[in-house]
Design a protein around this motif. Structure first.
Motif, PDB file in Angstrom:
ATOM      1  N   ALA A  53       3.164 -19.737   3.722  1.00  0.00           N
ATOM      2  CA  ALA A  53       4.135 -19.997   4.794  1.00  0.00           C
ATOM      3  C   ALA A  53       4.168 -21.484   5.145  1.00  0.00           C
ATOM      4  O   ALA A  53       5.240 -22.064   5.339  1.00  0.00           O
ATOM      5  CB  ALA A  53       3.802 -19.156   6.026  1.00  0.00           C
ATOM      6  N   GLY A  54       2.990 -22.108   5.202  1.00  0.00           N
ATOM      7  CA  GLY A  54       2.928 -23.537   5.495  1.00  0.00           C
ATOM      8  C   GLY A  54       3.571 -24.375   4.405  1.00  0.00           C
ATOM      9  O   GLY A  54       4.283 -25.339   4.687  1.00  0.00           O
ATOM     10  N   ILE A  55       3.322 -24.006   3.167  1.00  0.00           N
ATOM     11  CA  ILE A  55       3.926 -24.727   2.043  1.00  0.00           C
ATOM     12  C   ILE A  55       5.447 -24.636   2.119  1.00  0.00           C
ATOM     13  O   ILE A  55       6.155 -25.643   2.012  1.00  0.00           O
ATOM     14  CB  ILE A  55       3.407 -24.168   0.694  1.00  0.00           C
ATOM     15  N   LEU A  56       5.950 -23.432   2.306  1.00  0.00           N
ATOM     16  CA  LEU A  56       7.400 -23.239   2.353  1.00  0.00           C
ATOM     17  C   LEU A  56       8.030 -23.906   3.572  1.00  0.00           C
ATOM     18  O   LEU A  56       9.130 -24.449   3.490  1.00  0.00           O
ATOM     19  CB  LEU A  56       7.725 -21.746   2.336  1.00  0.00           C
ATOM     20  N   LYS A  57       7.342 -23.890   4.700  1.00  0.00           N
ATOM     21  CA  LYS A  57       7.857 -24.521   5.910  1.00  0.00           C
ATOM     22  C   LYS A  57       8.058 -26.023   5.707  1.00  0.00           C
ATOM     23  O   LYS A  57       8.984 -26.615   6.253  1.00  0.00           O
ATOM     24  CB  LYS A  57       6.910 -24.267   7.075  1.00  0.00           C
ATOM     25  N   LEU A  58       7.193 -26.626   4.915  1.00  0.00           N
ATOM     26  CA  LEU A  58       7.308 -28.048   4.615  1.00  0.00           C
ATOM     27  C   LEU A  58       8.345 -28.345   3.536  1.00  0.00           C
ATOM     28  O   LEU A  58       8.623 -29.503   3.245  1.00  0.00           O
ATOM     29  CB  LEU A  58       5.951 -28.597   4.176  1.00  0.00           C
ATOM     30  N   GLY A  59       8.871 -27.304   2.928  1.00  0.00           N
ATOM     31  CA  GLY A  59       9.821 -27.500   1.837  1.00  0.00           C
ATOM     32  C   GLY A  59       9.141 -27.820   0.522  1.00  0.00           C
ATOM     33  O   GLY A  59       9.781 -28.270  -0.428  1.00  0.00           O
ATOM     34  N   ALA A  60       7.843 -27.607   0.463  1.00  0.00           N
ATOM     35  CA  ALA A  60       7.077 -27.880  -0.751  1.00  0.00           C
ATOM     36  C   ALA A  60       7.135 -26.664  -1.683  1.00  0.00           C
ATOM     37  O   ALA A  60       7.689 -25.622  -1.329  1.00  0.00           O
ATOM     38  CB  ALA A  60       5.628 -28.222  -0.396  1.00  0.00           C
ATOM     39  N   ILE A  61       6.550 -26.813  -2.837  1.00  0.00           N
ATOM     40  CA  ILE A  61       6.585 -25.784  -3.864  1.00  0.00           C
ATOM     41  C   ILE A  61       5.165 -25.278  -4.109  1.00  0.00           C
ATOM     42  O   ILE A  61       4.261 -26.065  -4.405  1.00  0.00           O
ATOM     43  CB  ILE A  61       7.162 -26.357  -5.175  1.00  0.00           C
ATOM     44  N   ALA A  62       4.967 -23.975  -3.979  1.00  0.00           N
ATOM     45  CA  ALA A  62       3.663 -23.368  -4.220  1.00  0.00           C
ATOM     46  C   ALA A  62       3.437 -23.192  -5.714  1.00  0.00           C
ATOM     47  O   ALA A  62       4.311 -22.724  -6.437  1.00  0.00           O
ATOM     48  CB  ALA A  62       3.575 -22.011  -3.517  1.00  0.00           C
ATOM     49  N   VAL A  63       2.248 -23.573  -6.157  1.00  0.00           N
ATOM     50  CA  VAL A  63       1.857 -23.409  -7.554  1.00  0.00           C
ATOM     51  C   VAL A  63       0.589 -22.552  -7.574  1.00  0.00           C
ATOM     52  O   VAL A  63      -0.523 -23.062  -7.497  1.00  0.00           O
ATOM     53  CB  VAL A  63       1.588 -24.769  -8.233  1.00  0.00           C
ATOM     54  N   PRO A  64       0.760 -21.217  -7.662  1.00  0.00           N
ATOM     55  CA  PRO A  64      -0.428 -20.363  -7.717  1.00  0.00           C
ATOM     56  C   PRO A  64      -1.095 -20.481  -9.085  1.00  0.00           C
ATOM     57  O   PRO A  64      -0.435 -20.506 -10.119  1.00  0.00           O
ATOM     58  CB  PRO A  64       0.131 -18.957  -7.504  1.00  0.00           C
ATOM     59  N   ILE A  65      -2.425 -20.584  -9.056  1.00  0.00           N
ATOM     60  CA  ILE A  65      -3.183 -20.724 -10.296  1.00  0.00           C
ATOM     61  C   ILE A  65      -4.210 -19.598 -10.377  1.00  0.00           C
ATOM     62  O   ILE A  65      -4.961 -19.364  -9.431  1.00  0.00           O
ATOM     63  CB  ILE A  65      -3.893 -22.087 -10.364  1.00  0.00           C
ATOM     64  N   ASN A  66      -4.244 -18.935 -11.505  1.00  0.00           N
ATOM     65  CA  ASN A  66      -5.191 -17.853 -11.725  1.00  0.00           C
ATOM     66  C   ASN A  66      -6.609 -18.424 -11.747  1.00  0.00           C
ATOM     67  O   ASN A  66      -6.933 -19.287 -12.577  1.00  0.00           O
ATOM     68  CB  ASN A  66      -4.882 -17.162 -13.049  1.00  0.00           C
ATOM     69  N   PHE A  67      -7.452 -17.940 -10.859  1.00  0.00           N
ATOM     70  CA  PHE A  67      -8.816 -18.471 -10.758  1.00  0.00           C
ATOM     71  C   PHE A  67      -9.666 -18.119 -11.967  1.00  0.00           C
ATOM     72  O   PHE A  67     -10.754 -18.680 -12.140  1.00  0.00           O
ATOM     73  CB  PHE A  67      -9.489 -17.996  -9.468  1.00  0.00           C
ATOM     74  N   PRO A  83      -9.354 -16.665  -5.508  1.00  0.00           N
ATOM     75  CA  PRO A  83      -9.070 -15.229  -5.590  1.00  0.00           C
ATOM     76  C   PRO A  83      -8.227 -14.808  -4.388  1.00  0.00           C
ATOM     77  O   PRO A  83      -8.047 -15.590  -3.446  1.00  0.00           O
ATOM     78  CB  PRO A  83     -10.454 -14.575  -5.551  1.00  0.00           C
ATOM     79  N   ASN A  84      -7.724 -13.599  -4.415  1.00  0.00           N
ATOM     80  CA  ASN A  84      -6.929 -13.112  -3.287  1.00  0.00           C
ATOM     81  C   ASN A  84      -7.739 -13.203  -2.002  1.00  0.00           C
ATOM     82  O   ASN A  84      -8.882 -12.771  -1.956  1.00  0.00           O
ATOM     83  CB  ASN A  84      -6.493 -11.663  -3.521  1.00  0.00           C
ATOM     84  N   ARG A  85      -7.130 -13.785  -0.987  1.00  0.00           N
ATOM     85  CA  ARG A  85      -7.780 -13.966   0.310  1.00  0.00           C
ATOM     86  C   ARG A  85      -6.766 -13.687   1.410  1.00  0.00           C
ATOM     87  O   ARG A  85      -5.572 -13.886   1.211  1.00  0.00           O
ATOM     88  CB  ARG A  85      -8.284 -15.403   0.466  1.00  0.00           C
ATOM     89  N   PRO A  86      -7.225 -13.298   2.579  1.00  0.00           N
ATOM     90  CA  PRO A  86      -6.304 -13.025   3.681  1.00  0.00           C
ATOM     91  C   PRO A  86      -5.518 -14.254   4.134  1.00  0.00           C
ATOM     92  O   PRO A  86      -4.448 -14.123   4.720  1.00  0.00           O
ATOM     93  CB  PRO A  86      -7.211 -12.543   4.817  1.00  0.00           C
ATOM     94  N   GLU A  87      -6.005 -15.446   3.841  1.00  0.00           N
ATOM     95  CA  GLU A  87      -5.341 -16.674   4.288  1.00  0.00           C
ATOM     96  C   GLU A  87      -4.188 -17.112   3.389  1.00  0.00           C
ATOM     97  O   GLU A  87      -3.445 -18.017   3.739  1.00  0.00           O
ATOM     98  CB  GLU A  87      -6.351 -17.827   4.359  1.00  0.00           C
ATOM     99  N   ILE A  88      -4.037 -16.504   2.237  1.00  0.00           N
ATOM    100  CA  ILE A  88      -3.010 -16.960   1.303  1.00  0.00           C
ATOM    101  C   ILE A  88      -1.599 -16.851   1.881  1.00  0.00           C
ATOM    102  O   ILE A  88      -0.818 -17.795   1.742  1.00  0.00           O
ATOM    103  CB  ILE A  88      -3.142 -16.258  -0.067  1.00  0.00           C
ATOM    104  N   PRO A  89      -1.217 -15.769   2.556  1.00  0.00           N
ATOM    105  CA  PRO A  89       0.132 -15.749   3.142  1.00  0.00           C
ATOM    106  C   PRO A  89       0.369 -16.887   4.140  1.00  0.00           C
ATOM    107  O   PRO A  89       1.456 -17.468   4.180  1.00  0.00           O
ATOM    108  CB  PRO A  89       0.200 -14.386   3.829  1.00  0.00           C
ATOM    109  N   GLU A  90      -0.653 -17.228   4.911  1.00  0.00           N
ATOM    110  CA  GLU A  90      -0.526 -18.336   5.855  1.00  0.00           C
ATOM    111  C   GLU A  90      -0.345 -19.663   5.108  1.00  0.00           C
ATOM    112  O   GLU A  90       0.462 -20.505   5.493  1.00  0.00           O
ATOM    113  CB  GLU A  90      -1.761 -18.401   6.744  1.00  0.00           C
TER     114      GLU A  90
END
Length: 94
Positions: A29-43, A19-26
């Motif tokens: 940011a880590g995923i994008l910094k590594l050049g990886a691709i974020a795959v958000p999944i509806n819980f 679910p939405n959490r305060p840590e998600i932006p962090e």
């Protein structure tokens, strides 16, 4: 960084199921910094839909929290995918 433990790099997919959490932006940011691709999944997805999504997206690792860990665990184990469970107690630690 947790993603480094799993060898995440450029072009790899990192799924996150929580679910939405305060840590998600962090996390994003880590995923994008590594050049990886974020795959958000509806819980709220049913287990069969979660499995189908992972079969299509082919994430390298899945990040979840204790509230959704059981659902994520069954899908991750069946696909040999590492699973990182992020708990609220860990959020305050450096």
């Amino acid at each position: 960084m947790l993603l480094g433990r799993y060898g995440v790099g450029r072009g790899m997919r990192v799924a996150y199921l929580m679910p939405n959490r305060p840590e998600i932006p962090e996390l994003l940011a880590g995923i994008l910094k590594l050049g990886a691709i974020a795959v958000p999944i509806n819980f709220r997805l049913e287990l069969s839909d979660l499995a189908a999504l992972c079969d299509n997206a082919l994430p390298h690792v899945m990040v979840t929290d204790s509230a959704t860990a059981e659902k994520a665990k069954s899908v991750a184990q069946a696909r040999g995918m590492p699973l990182d469970v992020h708990d609220e107690e860990e959020a305050g630690r450096g």
